[in-house]
Design a protein around this motif. Sequence first.
Motif, PDB file in Angstrom:
ATOM      1  N   ALA A   1       0.830  -1.197   0.000  1.00  0.00           N
ATOM      2  CA  ALA A   1       0.000   0.000   0.000  1.00  0.00           C
ATOM      3  C   ALA A   1       0.866   1.248   0.000  1.00  0.00           C
ATOM      4  O   ALA A   1       1.970   1.263   0.540  1.00  0.00           O
ATOM      5  CB  ALA A   1      -0.925   0.003   1.215  1.00  0.00           C
ATOM      6  N   ILE A   2       0.334   2.304  -0.627  1.00  0.00           N
ATOM      7  CA  ILE A   2       0.904   3.641  -0.558  1.00  0.00           C
ATOM      8  C   ILE A   2      -0.210   4.593  -0.156  1.00  0.00           C
ATOM      9  O   ILE A   2      -1.394   4.229  -0.192  1.00  0.00           O
ATOM     10  CB  ILE A   2       1.535   4.063  -1.903  1.00  0.00           C
ATOM     11  N   LYS A   3       0.141   5.803   0.232  1.00  0.00           N
ATOM     12  CA  LYS A   3      -0.850   6.776   0.693  1.00  0.00           C
ATOM     13  C   LYS A   3      -0.862   7.980  -0.231  1.00  0.00           C
ATOM     14  O   LYS A   3       0.186   8.461  -0.672  1.00  0.00           O
ATOM     15  CB  LYS A   3      -0.553   7.226   2.122  1.00  0.00           C
ATOM     16  N   TYR A   4      -2.093   8.464  -0.483  1.00  0.00           N
ATOM     17  CA  TYR A   4      -2.273   9.727  -1.198  1.00  0.00           C
ATOM     18  C   TYR A   4      -2.821  10.749  -0.215  1.00  0.00           C
ATOM     19  O   TYR A   4      -3.864  10.541   0.418  1.00  0.00           O
ATOM     20  CB  TYR A   4      -3.225   9.564  -2.368  1.00  0.00           C
ATOM     21  N   SER A   5      -2.114  11.835  -0.062  1.00  0.00           N
ATOM     22  CA  SER A   5      -2.512  12.891   0.867  1.00  0.00           C
ATOM     23  C   SER A   5      -3.098  14.057   0.082  1.00  0.00           C
ATOM     24  O   SER A   5      -2.573  14.444  -0.978  1.00  0.00           O
ATOM     25  CB  SER A   5      -1.311  13.363   1.695  1.00  0.00           C
ATOM     26  N   ARG A   6      -4.173  14.630   0.614  1.00  0.00           N
ATOM     27  CA  ARG A   6      -4.774  15.793  -0.032  1.00  0.00           C
ATOM     28  C   ARG A   6      -3.888  17.033   0.092  1.00  0.00           C
ATOM     29  O   ARG A   6      -4.113  18.019  -0.599  1.00  0.00           O
ATOM     30  CB  ARG A   6      -6.135  16.084   0.600  1.00  0.00           C
ATOM     31  N   VAL A   7      -2.899  16.957   0.942  1.00  0.00           N
ATOM     32  CA  VAL A   7      -2.017  18.096   1.154  1.00  0.00           C
ATOM     33  C   VAL A   7      -0.731  17.964   0.335  1.00  0.00           C
ATOM     34  O   VAL A   7      -0.350  18.878  -0.412  1.00  0.00           O
ATOM     35  CB  VAL A   7      -1.681  18.250   2.656  1.00  0.00           C
ATOM     36  N   SER A   8      -0.045  16.819   0.454  1.00  0.00           N
ATOM     37  CA  SER A   8       1.268  16.648  -0.174  1.00  0.00           C
ATOM     38  C   SER A   8       1.268  15.703  -1.377  1.00  0.00           C
ATOM     39  O   SER A   8       2.319  15.478  -1.971  1.00  0.00           O
ATOM     40  CB  SER A   8       2.269  16.118   0.867  1.00  0.00           C
ATOM     41  N   GLY A   9       0.125  15.112  -1.736  1.00  0.00           N
ATOM     42  CA  GLY A   9       0.069  14.199  -2.865  1.00  0.00           C
ATOM     43  C   GLY A   9       0.489  12.786  -2.494  1.00  0.00           C
ATOM     44  O   GLY A   9       0.295  12.338  -1.358  1.00  0.00           O
ATOM     45  N   VAL A  10       1.088  12.068  -3.451  1.00  0.00           N
ATOM     46  CA  VAL A  10       1.497  10.678  -3.229  1.00  0.00           C
ATOM     47  C   VAL A  10       2.744  10.661  -2.358  1.00  0.00           C
ATOM     48  O   VAL A  10       3.759  11.288  -2.680  1.00  0.00           O
ATOM     49  CB  VAL A  10       1.764   9.955  -4.567  1.00  0.00           C
ATOM     50  N   LYS A  11       2.685   9.919  -1.273  1.00  0.00           N
ATOM     51  CA  LYS A  11       3.817   9.809  -0.359  1.00  0.00           C
ATOM     52  C   LYS A  11       4.764   8.697  -0.812  1.00  0.00           C
ATOM     53  O   LYS A  11       4.333   7.695  -1.392  1.00  0.00           O
ATOM     54  CB  LYS A  11       3.333   9.533   1.056  1.00  0.00           C
TER      55      LYS A  11
END
Length: 313
Positions: A71-81
């Motif tokens: 899994a990876i995370k997509y943040s509404r602030v910084s985008g794809v982590k």
Amino acid sequence: MSNPEQQMKEMQEKLLRFLRNSAGGSKRGGGQFRGGPPKGSFKMGAAIVALGALGLGFSASLYNVDGGHRAIKYSRVSGVKPDIYGEGTHIRIPWLETPIIYDIRAKPTSIQSLTGTKDLQMVNIVCRVLSRPNQASLPEIYRTLGTNYDERVLPSIINEVLKSVVAQFNASQLITQRDKVSRMIRDHLTKRALYFNLVLDDVSLTHITFSPEFASAVEAKQIAQQDAQRAAFIVERAKQEKQSTIVRAKGEARSAELIGEAIKSQPGFLELRRIETARDIAHILQKSGNRMVLDSSSLLLNVTEPSSVENPK
């Protein structure tokens, strides 16, 4: 960390116990507050709402990664982590972070391609590949290709590589040099897939089908070669028979020559042959089941009769 479903179940049980206790307290004190709402009812309702919101928030902040997935995370602030999360349960910030889960196990894909050979023959090839994403490049794959990376990349590169490699061989070479063709296709596909951060564990050509015209031409060629080989065999057999006849004739001529010389030099040679012939006739008559009476002189069986060699006329 415990299972989120088990935590939610425990939280729901605590909430139900709290509601039962609150309802019991209201009934016990109902006679004292008939003219208005019971004391502390607003605090109780606020506590229930807060507890429910806390349970929903805790449930939304957890997510699971199954076996064979990353899994990876997509943040509404910084985008794809850039962080990659392995198997198990992980925490996220609700609404602000969204987990994207990838299956990193090898998946089979079969692509059919109609391409032409060096001698302008059309051939239908089915190529089967086992592909998986490069685990260390999952954030880059999500940025450039998304989650359906295999559907976007594999059909195009497989068709391109098949057409470029098959065009270097004749139709007959695709059969006689299949290992070489398969190895070249595997090498080219592996290099092209690495450009898109994909790993190919296996590449194989499962089917190679030629056009009906080419198949008929190959069959006719095989029949013609068999006929030519049969004709060559017949010619060679005739030559051997001719040579055998010549050798046999030479042998008979030489035999006649030797017999003539023997008769001239040894007059008893004819008497020896007469005795041998009489013996052969005697053996034949002995084995025969017929009964007959014949003149021994006419059958050369009278070996005591003076021969013409001993008493020439």
